[in-house]
Design a protein around this motif. Structure first.
Motif, PDB file in Angstrom:
ATOM      1  N   ASP A 470      38.575  30.076  45.466  1.00  0.00           N
ATOM      2  CA  ASP A 470      38.858  31.407  44.907  1.00  0.00           C
ATOM      3  C   ASP A 470      38.475  31.471  43.431  1.00  0.00           C
ATOM      4  O   ASP A 470      39.324  31.648  42.544  1.00  0.00           O
ATOM      5  CB  ASP A 470      40.321  31.786  45.115  1.00  0.00           C
ATOM      6  CG  ASP A 470      41.299  30.764  44.540  1.00  0.00           C
ATOM      7  OD1 ASP A 470      40.956  29.567  44.535  1.00  0.00           O
ATOM      8  OD2 ASP A 470      42.387  31.158  44.109  1.00  0.00           O
ATOM      9  N   LEU A 471      37.190  31.357  43.161  1.00  0.00           N
ATOM     10  CA  LEU A 471      36.671  31.342  41.799  1.00  0.00           C
ATOM     11  C   LEU A 471      36.982  32.646  41.066  1.00  0.00           C
ATOM     12  O   LEU A 471      37.397  32.624  39.898  1.00  0.00           O
ATOM     13  CB  LEU A 471      35.160  31.101  41.823  1.00  0.00           C
ATOM     14  CG  LEU A 471      34.444  31.094  40.466  1.00  0.00           C
ATOM     15  CD1 LEU A 471      34.939  29.945  39.599  1.00  0.00           C
ATOM     16  CD2 LEU A 471      32.929  30.998  40.656  1.00  0.00           C
ATOM     17  N   ALA A 472      36.794  33.778  41.730  1.00  0.00           N
ATOM     18  CA  ALA A 472      36.968  35.073  41.068  1.00  0.00           C
ATOM     19  C   ALA A 472      38.390  35.259  40.557  1.00  0.00           C
ATOM     20  O   ALA A 472      38.602  35.704  39.421  1.00  0.00           O
ATOM     21  CB  ALA A 472      36.598  36.196  42.031  1.00  0.00           C
ATOM     22  N   SER A 473      39.385  34.911  41.355  1.00  0.00           N
ATOM     23  CA  SER A 473      40.772  35.099  40.929  1.00  0.00           C
ATOM     24  C   SER A 473      41.125  34.149  39.784  1.00  0.00           C
ATOM     25  O   SER A 473      41.885  34.505  38.879  1.00  0.00           O
ATOM     26  CB  SER A 473      41.725  34.876  42.107  1.00  0.00           C
ATOM     27  OG  SER A 473      41.635  33.544  42.596  1.00  0.00           O
ATOM     28  N   GLN A 474      40.576  32.946  39.806  1.00  0.00           N
ATOM     29  CA  GLN A 474      40.806  31.997  38.715  1.00  0.00           C
ATOM     30  C   GLN A 474      40.194  32.517  37.415  1.00  0.00           C
ATOM     31  O   GLN A 474      40.800  32.391  36.337  1.00  0.00           O
ATOM     32  CB  GLN A 474      40.210  30.637  39.064  1.00  0.00           C
ATOM     33  CG  GLN A 474      40.909  29.903  40.191  1.00  0.00           C
ATOM     34  CD  GLN A 474      42.286  29.434  39.786  1.00  0.00           C
ATOM     35  OE1 GLN A 474      42.487  28.934  38.682  1.00  0.00           O
ATOM     36  NE2 GLN A 474      43.250  29.615  40.671  1.00  0.00           N
ATOM     37  N   LEU A 475      39.014  33.106  37.513  1.00  0.00           N
ATOM     38  CA  LEU A 475      38.380  33.673  36.333  1.00  0.00           C
ATOM     39  C   LEU A 475      39.192  34.831  35.775  1.00  0.00           C
ATOM     40  O   LEU A 475      39.399  34.934  34.559  1.00  0.00           O
ATOM     41  CB  LEU A 475      36.969  34.148  36.678  1.00  0.00           C
ATOM     42  CG  LEU A 475      35.874  33.085  36.765  1.00  0.00           C
ATOM     43  CD1 LEU A 475      34.571  33.696  37.278  1.00  0.00           C
ATOM     44  CD2 LEU A 475      35.649  32.439  35.403  1.00  0.00           C
ATOM     45  N   ASP A 476      39.662  35.703  36.656  1.00  0.00           N
ATOM     46  CA  ASP A 476      40.440  36.860  36.214  1.00  0.00           C
ATOM     47  C   ASP A 476      41.670  36.429  35.431  1.00  0.00           C
ATOM     48  O   ASP A 476      42.073  37.078  34.454  1.00  0.00           O
ATOM     49  CB  ASP A 476      40.861  37.706  37.422  1.00  0.00           C
ATOM     50  CG  ASP A 476      39.687  38.455  38.046  1.00  0.00           C
ATOM     51  OD1 ASP A 476      38.650  38.586  37.364  1.00  0.00           O
ATOM     52  OD2 ASP A 476      39.808  38.889  39.206  1.00  0.00           O
ATOM     53  N   ALA A 477      42.285  35.327  35.860  1.00  0.00           N
ATOM     54  CA  ALA A 477      43.517  34.859  35.222  1.00  0.00           C
ATOM     55  C   ALA A 477      43.273  34.226  33.860  1.00  0.00           C
ATOM     56  O   ALA A 477      44.170  34.199  33.010  1.00  0.00           O
ATOM     57  CB  ALA A 477      44.227  33.869  36.139  1.00  0.00           C
ATOM     58  N   LYS A 478      42.073  33.721  33.619  1.00  0.00           N
ATOM     59  CA  LYS A 478      41.809  32.943  32.406  1.00  0.00           C
ATOM     60  C   LYS A 478      40.839  33.584  31.430  1.00  0.00           C
ATOM     61  O   LYS A 478      40.711  33.145  30.284  1.00  0.00           O
ATOM     62  CB  LYS A 478      41.251  31.564  32.793  1.00  0.00           C
ATOM     63  CG  LYS A 478      42.221  30.664  33.562  1.00  0.00           C
ATOM     64  CD  LYS A 478      41.511  29.398  34.034  1.00  0.00           C
ATOM     65  CE  LYS A 478      42.454  28.467  34.767  1.00  0.00           C
ATOM     66  NZ  LYS A 478      43.324  27.708  33.883  1.00  0.00           N
TER      67      LYS A 478
END
Length: 496
Positions: A470-478
């Motif tokens: 889940d790369l996209a959700s990790q990016l959104d969080a950081k």
């Protein structure tokens, strides 16, 4: 690259050498076979071949030039390119000793190594700067620590240092181009240090397993530009096998690949991907939201995160403590020809010199056949970078000494490093030399690894270890925190 220009001078002599010894002469440009009757640790070059630095005469009256290093900060990593106490017959040690002696006598100074108390001695620099103490003339510490110091405005811009000509071949032009921000450069690498060479990520392969399992020659595949991540995936899957038939794929079985979570990002970089790229003004931006990056991540994850084919070190760290995870698990499996590919740093080559079976070395694979070059990520954490603290007392003297040592290293330390890398038991073939050319020509430095902005660079590793994508959700969080941290560094570089 700092080794690229030297290769043309070295390869003819190296390939014709009839006997390879640990202390042999690697710098001769003669085309006759090497004389192996006497071991030498100082390379030889003619006056017309050697490029001299443009430096004035100087007498520093016995000054003790202090270099801060990390020393033996890890079982696998040791700073040994700044200082050598005496000649020992070991090529790297003796090249450093002779370099320091030659330049020290020419300018009447000595070198003193100050060893940090941890893998990140940046706090020592911070204390010195805040106290106004000129304890350290220059730094050869980790890239991440250097990045932190640069962000705190505690380093001098190398592009403004007196006497330092960063365009010269004894400085790493890839590092210069990759690590500058707004055309300002606060740390680099070059012939003066070899830790960044050791920290260049490559692929080792078991020649026995490759001969047994593969229908293609890996050296030929690579030389023809067809060594891709898809190829590695297919080969790795074909190599994995439950040797003892117990239905459990563990450290006693055969694997297609061995490594760590970091290697997912190394594979992405091999595909040409970047966590952070730079615009036309040499300013960084986040590149991980690009669709191509996501596709590269999924492919890299499918190779490095397939726990049926990849012997990921993180999956065994509860069974082996400390260095045993490498010595008794990962390295042991490779030494016993139970791992086809080993994605690791170049330092592993010399560490495996006692391995009985032959192994070869390759660059990190490409994304597609159409990709022009191979890219081999340099681990910034493991690398030592050249930098100068703002508390350095005499910048004219510091710049001259760095330039002189760097130029001398091109003809002493770099040949010794290249020579000893080739002269391991398992790298005595012409193909290995050609692979080293490709590896060093394609070295890649990553700003995200240098500065750690928001932890974005580490997302690929974390997702690999957890088995998630889940790369996209990790990016959104950081991403917001990353943008803030990145802007802080940009402001520091631009003096804002």
């Amino acid at each position: 690259m700092k080794l690229k220009n030297l290769f043309a001078l070295l390869l003819s002599a190296l390939m014709l050498a009839s006997v390879l010894t640990a202390c042999g002469d690697a710098g001769s440009a003669e085309t006759t076979p090497a004389d192996t009757t006497a071991a030498e640790t100082t390379p030889v070059e003619t006056e017309t071949e050697r490029l001299r630095p443009d430096l004035p005469d100087a007498d520093y009256e016995g000054y003790s030039f202090a270099i801060l290093t990390r020393g033996q900060f890890n079982a696998h990593w040791c700073s040994k390119d700044a200082y050598a106490e005496e000649l020992t017959g070991e090529p790297i040690n003796d090249a450093v000793y002779n370099r320091n002696l030659n330049i020290g006598e020419k300018y009447n100074f000595t070198i003193r190594e100050e060893i940090g108390t941890s893998e990140d001695p940046s706090s020592l620099v911070t204390k010195a700067v805040q106290a106004g103490d000129d304890n350290y003339d220059m730094l050869m510490i980790g890239g991440s620590a250097s990045g932190s110091l640069a962000t705190q405005k505690m380093l001098l811009p190398l592009d403004e240092m007196p006497h330092m000509d960063l365009s010269k071949p004894w400085y790493d032009q890839s590092a210069n181009a990759s690590l500058s921000i707004g055309h300002k450069l606060y740390m680099t690498s070059g012939d003066m240090n070899i830790m960044d060479n050791n920290a260049t990520w490559i692929i080792l392969f078991s020649k026995n397993l490759a001969d047994e399992l593969l229908d293609e020659n890996l050296y030929t595949l690579t030389s023809e530009g067809r060594w891709t991540l898809d190829k590695m995936k297919v080969f790795s899957e074909s190599a994995a096998l439950d040797l003892n038939g117990d239905g459990v794929h563990d450290e006693f079985d055969r694997w297609g690949l061995a490594g760590e979570g970091f290697n997912t990002m190394a594979f992405i970089e091999g595909c040409g991907g970047k966590a952070f790229a730079k615009d036309e003004n040499d300013l960084p931006y986040i590149a991980m939201q690009d669709e191509t990056f996501y596709d590269q991540f999924l492919l890299a994850h499918s190779v490095n995160g397939n726990f049926e084919t990849c012997m990921l070190v993180n999956n065994f760290n509860t069974k082996y403590a400390g260095d045993a995870i490498w010595d008794e698990c990962i390295n042991k499996a490779f030494i016993e020809d139970r791992v086809l590919f080993n994605c690791t740093g170049l330092n592993r080559v010399s560490m495996l010199r006692e391995m009985e079976s032959d192994f070869g070395l390759l660059p990190i694979p490409k994304y597609t056949d159409e990709q022009e070059d191979y890219h081999c990520l340099v681990s910034i954490w493991a690398s030592n970078m050249i930098s100068v603290p703002i508390s350095s007392g005499d910048t004219d003297r510091t710049g001259l000494i760095i330039e002189a040592l760097s130029a001398e290293s091109k003809y002493t330390l770099t040949p010794a490093y290249y020579d000893i890398t080739l002269k391991t038991k398992s790298a005595r073939d012409e193909e290995s030399s050609a692979m080293l050319d490709l590896i060093f020509e394609g070295r890649a430095f990553e700003l995200g690894n240098q500065y750690g902005w928001g932890g974005l660079f580490d997302i690929a590793s974390t997702l690999t270890i957890s088995g998630k994508t889940d790369l996209a959700s990790q990016l959104d969080a950081k991403i917001k925190a990353a943008e803030t941290a990145m802007q802080k560094t940009v402001d520091a570089f631009l003096g804002e």
